[in-house]
Write a protein that holds these residues in place. Structure first.
Motif: not given
Length: 555
Positions: A149-157, A168-183
């Motif tokens: 969920h947090m590493g592969s093909f969701g919209p956030r990773r 240690a924290a803070p960790y970085t969350m980004v929009d996932n440009q590799y999400s599978l929502l395109d297909v």
């Protein structure tokens, strides 16, 4: 993620963990813990109210396409048997004609149910009836699906540095440009008793924690999901990682009258006799050593521990694979009949392919387990090699130990993923504010995984002989649904589920030769969680997207 967080445990922790042996887990049917709420005793087995689904909307850009999507974080309750499940409505409550057994006078005595948590991402303004939907889950067994969920093909990773232990924290969350929502629409499912999923009722551990009970829980979940969201006519895909791959095999066979378009097996193991973790307790079944050898060689190549460094990895691995199934396997099969001269010759070749000392290889009788390899490869440096991803390394915990005592890769990224799922669920998806997210069920009272399995048409559970092997299940699915395709993917540096073991199993499925063309192979210079490497994640996205596009028509 992980397949044996029993083996990484059992494996496949991610998450499978480095190893959470099932043998050390508490036994099933432990008495429910007694707790108090507002000063009154409450039985912890009593289910609380079902949390309301949370619906949010957002956008993500994949390639050049800006995708608007709806996210639904919620639960679907399933029964532990087909008969009881059929009496439950989509809200998990008994239908008007449903009845509990007469003796179910207390909640903890009611038939076992699982309230399964999921997060579904639907592309807005898409035709839901024909748009593909893909179901994702990690392994363990006993792991939540926070890794995929947090590493592969969701919209956030979450972003973690490749091969390093981030501060240690803070960790970085980004929009996932590799999400599978395109297909495809994507659905991440937490196994019963993990994440925000909960199990309840009589003998709930036995009802859901085992090879077959687990697969049937997922089967009932998928059927209910298809009904709830009117997706019965959508192209359908399973995506399992680590222990999620044997789950996919059993689940696919259990989904009677639900033809799948495809299955993605990431970091696969279908026959547990092939695991490099515990072959010494399975004497006479030596192929696990041969199937792990190419991963040993890839790891020694990466860390520059070979006597002579090859120019490129993949041609070198082809050479090792030929030796593994030829001279090496033939030598192992001879057992004590192998002559000293032959043994010496094989040990010297193993030294050239693994970097391990010849004397050590002779002392180990040419048989080196995964844990022994990861402890000894970089022993002169005082470093333990990773298991889930052998590119990682960390200081030895005990310089005198025979095998690795932890997994540096797991330690390097687990905090980031745990933080990410907790932060993301509560702040962005608006779900679970007062709930505990369980990364795994390993510490739960009564956690023990029943690996026994009944293959389609095979002997009943407990009456078959041999190790757990779900290859017949995948073969059954492919023969009864000959248009379904399988994509096998993994990393060259994965020692929880070695890549050559997955390839070997695919070529030994009991299917007609022509169906072998329905299997595609994608391997990358990464580990068990191939998506930790961003460059690989990009290629992995493209490969899975291509797989979906080529199979969504059902032909």
């Amino acid at each position: 993620m992980r397949a044996f967080k029993m083996m990484g445990a059992l494996a496949l922790m991610p998450v499978l963990a480095a190893s959470i042996p099932v043998a050390g887990a508490q036994q099933p049917n432990a008495k429910p813990e007694k707790v108090e709420v507002e000063g009154k005793p409450v039985n912890a087995a009593t289910p609380g109210p079902t949390p309301a689904d949370s619906i949010t909307e957002n956008t993500v850009t994949v390639g050049s396409e800006k995708i608007a999507y709806k996210a639904i974080a919620g639960t679907i309750t399933v029964g532990s048997t087909d008969a009881y499940d059929s009496q439950l409505g989509l809200d998990g409550k008994l239908l008007p004609d449903g009845t509990n057994p007469p003796d179910a006078t207390k909640p903890e005595d009611a038939p076992a149910t699982a309230r399964i948590f999921y997060t579904a991402y639907f592309k807005k303004d898409a035709a839901p009836g024909t748009r593909p939907v893909m179901f994702f889950y990690n392994g363990g067994p006993g792991s939540a699906t926070m890794w995929l969920h947090m590493g592969s093909f969701g919209p956030r990773r979450v972003v973690t540095p490749d091969t390093e232990h981030k501060t240690a924290a803070p960790y970085t969350m980004v929009d996932n440009q590799y999400s599978l929502l395109d297909v495809t629409d994507v659905v991440f499912i937490d196994a019963p008793g993990t994440g925000f999923s909960r199990i309840m009722g009589k003998d709930k551990e036995k009802a859901f924690w085992g090879t077959d009970p687990d697969a049937h829980a997922f089967e009932r979940f998928i059927r209910r999901f298809l009904t709830k969201y009117d997706r019965w006519n959508s192209p359908k895909y399973l995506f399992g990682e680590s222990y999620g791959t044997p789950r996919s095999a059993v689940l696919s066979a259990a989904l009677q009258n639900v033809d799948l378009n495809g299955i993605v097996l990431l970091s696969a193991i279908l026959s547990f006799d092939n695991s490099p973790d515990l072959p010494r307790w399975n004497p006479g079944v030596d192929q696990a050593y041969a199937l792990a050898l190419p991963t040993y060689a890839a790891t020694a190549f990466y860390h520059h521990k070979l006597p002579t460094q090859p120019a490129a990895l993949e041609p070198f691995l082809s050479e090792v694979e030929s030796f593994a199934l030829g001279e090496y396997e033939a030598a192992l099969l001879q057992g004590s009949q192998l002559s000293p001269a032959q043994k010496q010759a094989v040990a010297e070749k193993l030294h050239n392919y693994t970097g391990l000392p010849v004397d050590y290889l002779l002392k180990s009788d040419l048989r080196v387990t995964g844990g022994a390899f990861t402890k000894n490869l970089q022993d002169s440096d005082g470093m333990t090699t990773g298991r889930l991803d052998t590119r990682f390394k960390g200081p030895d915990l005990d310089r005198l130990s025979e095998e690795a005592e932890y997994d540096p890769q797991s330690n390097a990224i687990s905090s980031a993923y745990t933080t990410a799922i907790n932060q993301y669920m509560r702040t962005e998806l608006k779900f679970g504010r007062d709930m505990t997210y369980k990364p795994g069920a390993y510490t739960e009272p009564g956690f023990s995984w029943d690996l026994r399995h009944q293959a389609p048409g095979g002997p009943p559970v407990g009456q078959g002989e041999g190790g757990t092997n779900v290859m017949p299940d995948l073969a059954y699915t492919m023969k009864t649904n000959p248009n379904m395709h399988v994509m096998l993917a993994g990393g060259y540096f994965d020692l929880a589920t070695p890549f050559f073991e997955g390839i070997y199993e695919m070529h030994h499925l009991q299917i007609p030769a022509k169906l072998q063309s329905n299997i595609s192979y994608k391997y990358y210079q990464s580990g068990h969680m191939v998506y930790v490497n961003e460059n690989v994640l990009k290629q992995f996205h493209d490969d899975v997207a291509s797989f979906v596009r080529s199979t969504e028509s059902g032909k």
